[in-house]
Design an enzyme around this catalytic site. Structure first.
Site, PDB file in Angstrom:
ATOM      1  N   ASN A   1       0.849  -1.184   0.000  1.00 11.75           N
ATOM      2  CA  ASN A   1       0.000   0.000   0.000  1.00 11.75           C
ATOM      3  C   ASN A   1       0.892   1.244   0.000  1.00 11.75           C
ATOM      4  O   ASN A   1       1.862   1.300   0.766  1.00 11.75           O
ATOM      5  CB  ASN A   1      -0.890   0.016   1.244  1.00 11.75           C
TER       6      ASN A   1
ATOM      7  N   HIS B   1       6.651  -1.656   3.715  1.00 12.64           N
ATOM      8  CA  HIS B   1       6.335  -3.038   4.058  1.00 12.64           C
ATOM      9  C   HIS B   1       5.494  -3.670   2.966  1.00 12.64           C
ATOM     10  O   HIS B   1       4.728  -3.004   2.272  1.00 12.64           O
ATOM     11  CB  HIS B   1       5.597  -3.129   5.398  1.00 12.64           C
TER      12      HIS B   1
HETATM   13  P1  AMP Z   1      -0.601  -0.419   5.801  1.00  6.98           P
HETATM   14  O1  AMP Z   1      -2.051  -0.034   5.887  1.00  6.98           O
HETATM   15  O2  AMP Z   1      -0.207  -0.980   4.463  1.00  6.98           O
HETATM   16  O3  AMP Z   1       0.300   0.709   6.252  1.00  6.98           O
HETATM   17  O4  AMP Z   1      -0.419  -1.626   6.783  1.00  6.98           O
HETATM   18  C1  AMP Z   1      -0.041  -1.473   8.114  1.00  6.98           C
HETATM   19  C2  AMP Z   1      -0.325  -2.788   8.781  1.00  6.98           C
HETATM   20  O5  AMP Z   1       0.392  -2.820   9.996  1.00  6.98           O
HETATM   21  C3  AMP Z   1      -1.798  -3.024   9.099  1.00  6.98           C
HETATM   22  O6  AMP Z   1      -2.246  -4.191   8.442  1.00  6.98           O
HETATM   23  C4  AMP Z   1      -1.798  -3.183  10.617  1.00  6.98           C
HETATM   24  O7  AMP Z   1      -2.723  -4.137  11.078  1.00  6.98           O
HETATM   25  C5  AMP Z   1      -0.358  -3.596  10.893  1.00  6.98           C
HETATM   26  N1  AMP Z   1       0.131  -3.324  12.240  1.00  6.98           N
HETATM   27  C6  AMP Z   1       0.033  -2.169  12.920  1.00  6.98           C
HETATM   28  N2  AMP Z   1       0.621  -2.288  14.130  1.00  6.98           N
HETATM   29  C7  AMP Z   1       1.123  -3.544  14.195  1.00  6.98           C
HETATM   30  C8  AMP Z   1       1.830  -4.288  15.188  1.00  6.98           C
HETATM   31  N3  AMP Z   1       2.173  -3.749  16.374  1.00  6.98           N
HETATM   32  N4  AMP Z   1       2.183  -5.564  14.918  1.00  6.98           N
HETATM   33  C9  AMP Z   1       1.839  -6.126  13.736  1.00  6.98           C
HETATM   34  N5  AMP Z   1       1.174  -5.484  12.750  1.00  6.98           N
HETATM   35  C10 AMP Z   1       0.807  -4.201  12.990  1.00  6.98           C
END
Ligand code: AMP
Length: 114
Positions: free
Chosen positions: A87, A100
């Protein structure tokens, strides 16, 4: 360096369910999974978005895909299949400003995505 939840995971300041680590990358289960298996592959370098990738990051970008392939094999969903996505910025649905790649598996994915 912009501090994000992912930089805190890299620094082991907050916990994560880690499934893969290399000198350049870390991968762990998403805390809010969008599929039965939802893994994030993050760069250890603090690159905010896909827009910030430079030519010098070509090897790193390739390593992210190879890590996804390796994780799929190790966790046993390579043959059944999976989706890999990044994303970028608001319209892409990015929430964490640290590059990521998402790996989604364990259910049939729809197309086009919502
Ligand atoms: P994005 O929307 O592509 O920025 O994805 C960010 C992702 O990070 C989301 O799917 C969240 O659920 C995930 N996320 C946020 N905090 C954590 C955390 N502490 N551990 C694992 N995943 C996380």
């Amino acid at each position: 360096m912009i501090e994000t939840v992912f930089s805190k995971i890299i620094a082991r300041e907050i916990p994560a369910d880690i499934v893969y680590e290399s000198d350049e990358l870390l991968a762990f289960h998403d805390i809010n999974p969008q599929a039965p298996i939802h893994i994030l592959v993050i760069t250890k370098q603090p690159i905010p978005t896909l827009n910030d990738l430079q030519d010098q990051h070509a090897q790193l970008a390739g390593q992210m895909l190879l890590a996804a392939r390796q994780i799929a094999a190790d966790l046993g969903f390579a043959a059944s299949g999976y989706r890999v996505l990044i994303n970028c910025n608001q319209d892409g649905g990015q929430d964490v400003w640290h590059l990521h790649l998402h790996i989604l598996a364990g259910r049939r994915m729809g197309w086009p995505p919502g």
